[in-house]
Design an enzyme around this catalytic site. Structure first.
Site, PDB file in Angstrom:
ATOM      1  N   GLU A   4       0.524 -11.587  -3.242  1.00 25.61           N
ATOM      2  CA  GLU A   4      -0.943 -11.573  -3.128  1.00 25.61           C
ATOM      3  C   GLU A   4      -1.612 -11.063  -4.402  1.00 25.61           C
ATOM      4  OE1 GLU A   4       1.069  -9.415  -1.937  1.00 25.61           O
ATOM      5  OE2 GLU A   4       0.178  -7.414  -1.919  1.00 25.61           O
ATOM      6  N   CYS A  16       6.007  -5.334   0.430  1.00 18.85           N
ATOM      7  CA  CYS A  16       6.188  -3.998  -0.162  1.00 18.85           C
ATOM      8  C   CYS A  16       6.113  -2.896   0.904  1.00 18.85           C
ATOM      9  CB  CYS A  16       5.205  -3.805  -1.304  1.00 18.85           C
ATOM     10  SG  CYS A  16       5.776  -2.570  -2.468  1.00 18.85           S
ATOM     11  N   ILE A  59       5.645  -3.056  -7.587  1.00 19.08           N
ATOM     12  CA  ILE A  59       4.902  -1.800  -7.770  1.00 19.08           C
ATOM     13  C   ILE A  59       5.465  -0.762  -6.801  1.00 19.08           C
ATOM     14  CG2 ILE A  59       2.626  -0.699  -7.701  1.00 19.08           C
ATOM     15  CD1 ILE A  59       1.428  -3.582  -7.925  1.00 19.08           C
ATOM     16  N   ARG A  60       6.146   0.214  -7.318  1.00 15.82           N
ATOM     17  CA  ARG A  60       6.820   1.221  -6.469  1.00 15.82           C
ATOM     18  C   ARG A  60       7.531   0.519  -5.299  1.00 15.82           C
ATOM     19  NH1 ARG A  60       4.345   5.122  -3.928  1.00 15.82           N
ATOM     20  NH2 ARG A  60       2.419   3.969  -3.632  1.00 15.82           N
ATOM     21  N   GLY A 113       0.866  -1.177   0.000  1.00 11.98           N
ATOM     22  CA  GLY A 113       0.000   0.000   0.000  1.00 11.98           C
ATOM     23  C   GLY A 113       0.895   1.216   0.000  1.00 11.98           C
ATOM     24  N   GLU A 114       0.720   2.065   0.967  1.00 11.73           N
ATOM     25  CA  GLU A 114       1.544   3.262   1.074  1.00 11.73           C
ATOM     26  C   GLU A 114       2.001   3.383   2.525  1.00 11.73           C
ATOM     27  OE1 GLU A 114       2.863   5.424  -1.116  1.00 11.73           O
ATOM     28  OE2 GLU A 114       3.766   6.165   0.728  1.00 11.73           O
ATOM     29  N   SER A 115       3.303   3.161   2.723  1.00 13.54           N
ATOM     30  CA  SER A 115       3.787   3.046   4.105  1.00 13.54           C
ATOM     31  C   SER A 115       3.635   4.333   4.913  1.00 13.54           C
ATOM     32  CB  SER A 115       5.231   2.547   4.121  1.00 13.54           C
ATOM     33  OG  SER A 115       6.056   3.446   3.437  1.00 13.54           O
ATOM     34  N   HIS A 142       4.749  -8.434  -4.528  1.00 14.69           N
ATOM     35  CA  HIS A 142       3.378  -8.698  -4.069  1.00 14.69           C
ATOM     36  C   HIS A 142       2.890 -10.092  -4.458  1.00 14.69           C
ATOM     37  CE1 HIS A 142       2.247  -4.493  -3.072  1.00 14.69           C
ATOM     38  NE2 HIS A 142       3.114  -4.186  -4.015  1.00 14.69           N
ATOM     39  N   ARG A 200      13.153   3.184  -0.496  1.00 12.17           N
ATOM     40  CA  ARG A 200      11.776   3.161  -1.004  1.00 12.17           C
ATOM     41  C   ARG A 200      11.750   3.522  -2.492  1.00 12.17           C
ATOM     42  NH1 ARG A 200       8.239   7.049   1.910  1.00 12.17           N
ATOM     43  NH2 ARG A 200       6.622   5.967   0.759  1.00 12.17           N
TER      44      ARG A 200
HETATM   45  N1  LIG Z   1       3.248  -1.315  -3.590  1.00 20.78           N
HETATM   46  C1  LIG Z   1       3.659  -0.783  -2.482  1.00 20.78           C
HETATM   47  O1  LIG Z   1       3.362  -1.273  -1.378  1.00 20.78           O
HETATM   48  C2  LIG Z   1       4.406   0.498  -2.594  1.00 20.78           C
HETATM   49  C3  LIG Z   1       5.159   0.896  -1.363  1.00 20.78           C
HETATM   50  C4  LIG Z   1       5.382   2.394  -1.321  1.00 20.78           C
HETATM   51  N2  LIG Z   1       6.280   2.823  -2.344  1.00 20.78           N
HETATM   52  C5  LIG Z   1       5.907   2.768   0.061  1.00 20.78           C
HETATM   53  O2  LIG Z   1       7.035   3.074   0.213  1.00 20.78           O
HETATM   54  O3  LIG Z   1       5.178   2.725   0.982  1.00 20.78           O
END
Ligand SMILES: NC(=O)CC[C@H](N)C(=O)O
Length: 229
Positions: free
Chosen positions: A204, A96, A160-161, A63-65, A202, A126
C-alpha cells in the site's frame, strides 16, 4: 448487482493508503476482461463491531501491532475479529503489523506478550531488520501468486520494522509465497493459508496495484465458492 464490502481495520496505521489502492485495484478489475464476474465493491474503514459485521473481507494494515491489539481489545473487536478470521473464514490480508496480528505466535514481543487474532499457523519474529531507520526496499519474486501477465517485473517490497515468518506449520496448509533473499539468509515475507494472507512488506506504500488486484480476485472467488456450498 450485489455489492461486496471490503473493510480496512482503522484503529491505526496505513488505512487510507490501502483504501486508495483498493479503489485502483477495483478500477483495474472492472476495466480488464476476467473469467469471473467482478462485483461492485464498497471499501469501508472498520472501527466498530457493527462495521466489521458488514464486511465480506478485511485488510489489517501496517502500523504498530501492540497498539492495534490493545485498542482492538478496548473496542471489543478482538473476539469478533477472531470469529471473522477463524470461524467465519472470511478472506483477510494482513500487511506488516497486520501479519503479526494474524500470526498464532510472535517473538520479540514485550514481556507478557500481546493478544493476537491468529488464523495463520505461523510464528513471526517482529522487527527482524531493526528500527525505522533500517527500513529498505527490495525486489521480490511473487510468481507464486501473480499470474504470468502480472509478473513481468519484480515487486518492490517496502520493509519498515518488518516481521518475518520464522516458523510455520505446513501440515496445516501454510504456503510460502514470497521470500526476501538477504545477504546471509532467505526470509519468508509472504504466506497464505486458506482464507488468510500475510505480507511482511507494505504494497500500500507503493503505486503497484498488482497484489491488491490479486487479493480482490481471491475475495471474489472465495465468495462465489461460499455461495455455491
Ligand atoms: N510497519 C509495520 O507495520 C511495523 C510492524 C511493527 N514492527 C509491529 O511489530 O507491530
Amino acid at each position: 448487482m450485489t455489492t461486496t464490502t471490503v473493510g480496512v481495520l482503522a484503529i491505526q496505521g496505513g488505512v487510507i493508503e490501502h483504501i486508495s489502492l483498493l479503489h485502483r485495484a477495483s478500477e483495474y478489475l472492472h476495466s480488464h476482461s476476467s473469467p469471473i464476474k467482478i462485483p461492485n465493491f464498497r471499501f469501508i474503514q472498520v472501527r466498530t463491531v457493527l462495521q466489521l459485521s458488514e464486511c465480506d473481507a478485511l485488510i489489517i494494515p501496517g502500523g504498530e501491532s501492540t497498539t492495534m491489539s490493545i485498542v482492538a481489545q478496548r473496542l471489543g473487536l478482538l473476539e469478533p475479529l477472531r470469529q471473522f478470521v477463524k470461524v467465519d473464514h472470511k478472506p483477510v490480508w494482513g500487511t506488516c503489523a497486520g501479519l503479526v496480528m494474524l500470526a498464532s505466535a510472535a517473538s520479540a514481543t514485550k514481556q507478557g506478550g500481546q493478544e493476537l487474532i491468529g488464523g495463520l499457523d505461523v510464528k513471526v519474529l517482529r522487527n527482524r531488520y531493526g528500527t525505522q531507520i533500517q527500513s529498505f526496499v527490495a525486489d521480490l519474486d511473487l510468481s507464486k501468486i501473480l499470474g504470468e501477465e502480472e509478473n513481468q517485473k519484480p515487486f518492490r517490497g517496502v520493509f519498515i520494522r518488518a516481521p518475518v515468518v520464522e516458523e510455520l506449520d505446513q501440515e496445516k496448509g501454510v504456503e510460502v509465497v514470497g521470500v526476501y533473499k538477504g545477504k546471509e539468509k532467505e526470509d519468508i515475507v509472504a504466506v497464505k493459508q486458506g482464507n488468510v494472507f500475510g505480507t511482511s512488506f507494505h504494497p500500500e506504500l507503493t503505486e503497484d496495484v498488482r497484489i491488491h488486484v490479486w487479493w480482490l480476485r481471491r475475495v471474489v472467488e472465495a465468495l462465489k465458492e461460499k455461495e455455491s456450498t
